[in-house]
Write a protein that holds these residues in place. Structure first.
Motif, short mmCIF file in Angstrom:
data_model
loop_
_atom_site.label_atom_id
_atom_site.label_comp_id
_atom_site.label_asym_id
_atom_site.label_seq_id
_atom_site.Cartn_x
_atom_site.Cartn_y
_atom_site.Cartn_z
N TYR A 1 -6.05 -2.44 0.79
CA TYR A 1 -6.11 -1.49 1.90
C TYR A 1 -7.50 -1.49 2.53
N SER B 1 -7.00 0.97 -2.90
CA SER B 1 -6.82 -0.43 -3.29
C SER B 1 -7.75 -1.33 -2.48
N ILE C 1 0.88 -1.17 0.00
CA ILE C 1 0.00 0.00 0.00
C ILE C 1 0.92 1.22 0.00
N VAL C 2 0.77 2.08 -0.99
CA VAL C 2 1.69 3.21 -1.11
C VAL C 2 1.34 4.35 -0.15
N ALA C 3 0.06 4.50 0.17
CA ALA C 3 -0.38 5.54 1.10
C ALA C 3 -1.71 5.12 1.69
N GLU C 4 -1.98 5.59 2.89
CA GLU C 4 -3.27 5.26 3.49
C GLU C 4 -4.40 5.77 2.61
N ASN C 5 -5.47 4.98 2.55
CA ASN C 5 -6.64 5.32 1.74
C ASN C 5 -6.27 5.46 0.26
N ASP C 6 -5.40 4.55 -0.23
CA ASP C 6 -4.98 4.63 -1.64
C ASP C 6 -6.02 4.05 -2.60
#
Length: 198
Positions: free
Chosen positions: A33, A30, A23-28
């Protein structure tokens, strides 16, 4: 010794172990996530309720506001030690607590209230709670969710759940040992003075 872990770090460790992308960032956005994020509170809270852990609950008033996410207008920065927030509420002018709908990500709680909120979180600095064994148990539970929900590998998910239970049992045992090593009570100044006098 307690170890500093982050929600996103544990989720990513689980994803990588299952051959998935990080996951590259929270709330991305995907699916991975969203799946892990929705299951995180249940994983952690159920273990805290079932396990015999020695930990500290801390209440704190949050006032550092940011724009909210997940359909909420407001977000409040949680202390760095608050890897898991157990409760969130408002307190009115008479001092009464008011329950609200809220959600947590790795750094903020999100709700609809522009004037701050109160939270109760588990103190991550409390020795024996967020130990490596505890975090590995959470990671294995996350891996089981990925295996079950994303990869549809049900037999593997069952094995991962069993592995999680082994890690959680180690964490419980270590917490119990540490608690029994602490004195049952601390002598106050009067009792200490009596003891010195013989």
């Amino acid at each position: 010794m307690a170890t500093e872990f982050s929600m996103l770090g544990i989720m990513n460790a689980a994803l990588l172990a299952q051959g998935q992308l990080e996951i590259v960032a929270e709330n991305d956005g995907s699916m991975e996530y969203r799946t892990l994020f929705r299951n995180w509170p249940g994983i952690v809270e159920s273990e805290l309720e079932d396990g015999a852990y020695y930990f500290t609950r801390v209440e704190q008033n949050l006032v550092t506001r940011a724009p909210g996410k997940f359909g909420y207008d407001d977000a409040y920065l949680t202390p760095s030690a608050a890897i898991h927030v157990r409760r969130c509420w408002l307190r009115n002018s008479q001092g009464h607590d008011i329950n609200v709908d809220w959600i947590q990500d790795g750094t903020h709680v999100h709700l609809n209230n522009p004037d701050g909120c109160w939270i109760e979180y588990v103190e991550v600095g409390a020795q024996n709670l967020w130990s490596a064994n505890f975090c590995m148990g959470v990671q294995k539970r996350c891996e089981a969710i990925i295996a079950r929900a994303v990869r549809e590998e049900y037999r593997e998910a069952e094995g991962l759940d069993q592995a999680a239970e082994v890690y959680f049992q180690r964490a419980r045992t270590n917490s119990s040992k540490a608690r029994s090593a602490q004195p049952f009570y601390r002598k106050g100044p009067i009792a200490s003075a009596r003891h010195r006098r013989g």
